[in-house]
Design an enzyme around this catalytic site. Sequence first.
Site, PDB file in Angstrom:
ATOM      1  N   HIS A 144      -4.454   2.636  -0.240  1.00 24.63           N
ATOM      2  CA  HIS A 144      -4.160   3.799   0.595  1.00 24.63           C
ATOM      3  C   HIS A 144      -4.551   5.091  -0.119  1.00 24.63           C
ATOM      4  CE1 HIS A 144      -1.406   0.875   2.536  1.00 24.63           C
ATOM      5  NE2 HIS A 144      -1.574   1.617   3.611  1.00 24.63           N
ATOM      6  N   ASP A 188      -8.620  -3.048   7.745  1.00 27.29           N
ATOM      7  CA  ASP A 188      -7.468  -2.194   7.506  1.00 27.29           C
ATOM      8  C   ASP A 188      -7.844  -0.784   7.967  1.00 27.29           C
ATOM      9  OD1 ASP A 188      -4.926  -1.495   6.673  1.00 27.29           O
ATOM     10  OD2 ASP A 188      -5.130  -2.401   4.686  1.00 27.29           O
TER      11      ASP A 188
END
Length: 490
Positions: free
Chosen positions: A195, A264
């Site tokens: 992330h 993702d």
Amino acid sequence: MTPTEYPSARTALPVDLDEAAHRCLVAGFEGTTAVPDTLKRLIDRGLGGVILFTRNVRDAEQVRRLTDTLRALRPDLLVAIDNEGGGIGHLVAAGAPEVPGSYALGVVDDPHLTARCADALAGHLATLGITASYAPVADVQREAGNPIVRTRAFGTDPELVSRHLSAWIAATEARGIASCAKHFPGHGGTLTDSHHEVAVDPRPYEELDLGPFRAAIAAGAPMLMSAHVVFPALDANRPATLSRRILGDLLRHELEFDGVLVSDALEMKSIADLYGEAAGARIALAAGADQVIVAVADLGVTLDCRDAVLEALRDGVLGEERVREAAGRVQRLVERYATPADEVAVWDDGAGLEAARRAVRVPPVGVRGAHVVDLFPAPHPALNWGGEDLLTEVLAVDPTATGTAVAGEPADLDGVVEGILAKAGSAPLVVATCDEGLSPWQARMRDELVARRPGAVRVATGLPERDAVCSYGRGKANLRAVAEVLVGAR
């Protein structure tokens, strides 16, 4: 309406190819009732799916109205959400079943109980009109310093992970909900959270944890999600999401997966900072992804990704055959899972707490009237914490308790320690940490408190720590189970 919402002369394509390109997108959005006009136009042109987050949830009735509204626009729209259980709390306000994170289920190691927990989560989704779940986590928790997988994984042993993964997928499938094993080919061997920055798994090929993904495919998982992780043993230049070698040669040819491979979220820094979301969408689809997720609420980012894909098709940079292949897989998926069940059978609402209780394997502590100090890191912005804390759960079983919750490193750590000891007075002290090895401030606070109060009871609410009562997770069920042990309620 912005100009990018219309096909320009440079991006105009045959209608069926334009629709195929839109099928390859999954979009996040803002709102709990009204559907943004931009999203309506994307859906009209064939958008493959939407992903819901806490920002889209007010209560169960509202969520069902929202999903019905979305499907009224296009019946074959896939409506999805991250639904792992544990501390990821997108659906807390909608009455989600209290299910511990996967690590606790692995500690118990009862695949039937794992299936009951997965069934509860899937049954709840079905009542809300959500028919795709980006779960379970197939990663193996390999690195002690891994900052993102941890108790989201079923454990540290690939065979254990595989059997619980299979049980979860089967139970979810029985509810008519699409499961998605993630993050291929594994995020558990990294020391970085994708992330925030590029993550690398340096292990040689033979040490990678492909077994759980093989098990997921064998169990019939209709979707896999790729990892934004670089695997030098497989492709030294690109993260898995953008690698033809990993998505094509390994996943499609060696592992023979023919379901939907979804990326993702593209706004994660490991993609966005190096490539940009739009280029990431184009490269991922060319590499072998069937859908790319743009989870941010700003639909302008989704439009940029869409336009990059259309432009690449027009210029021949992205092959028409590749996009049609991807859209065909998505179409087969939505034909199977897009329509919610008319009736939803009841689920075992107590399975989650049973699992959490069985995971806490220590003799009863029986400390009543304690001052509970709950130390935990600031919630991860992408995982939508459900707001749980240990003190609340202790108070539910012991109203005489008091306590202090510390979420994130305090500016005046020593002052907070002094304040805690003053508030505790002569009461027994319980000090809980969550993955303190990743948060030096937690270790310092705990050590100072225990040094001043040597009889303090230590609790670990993340991965296990020596000489501590371990809950193996911070979901509400985990915290309730450890609270019961602390106060001797069971």
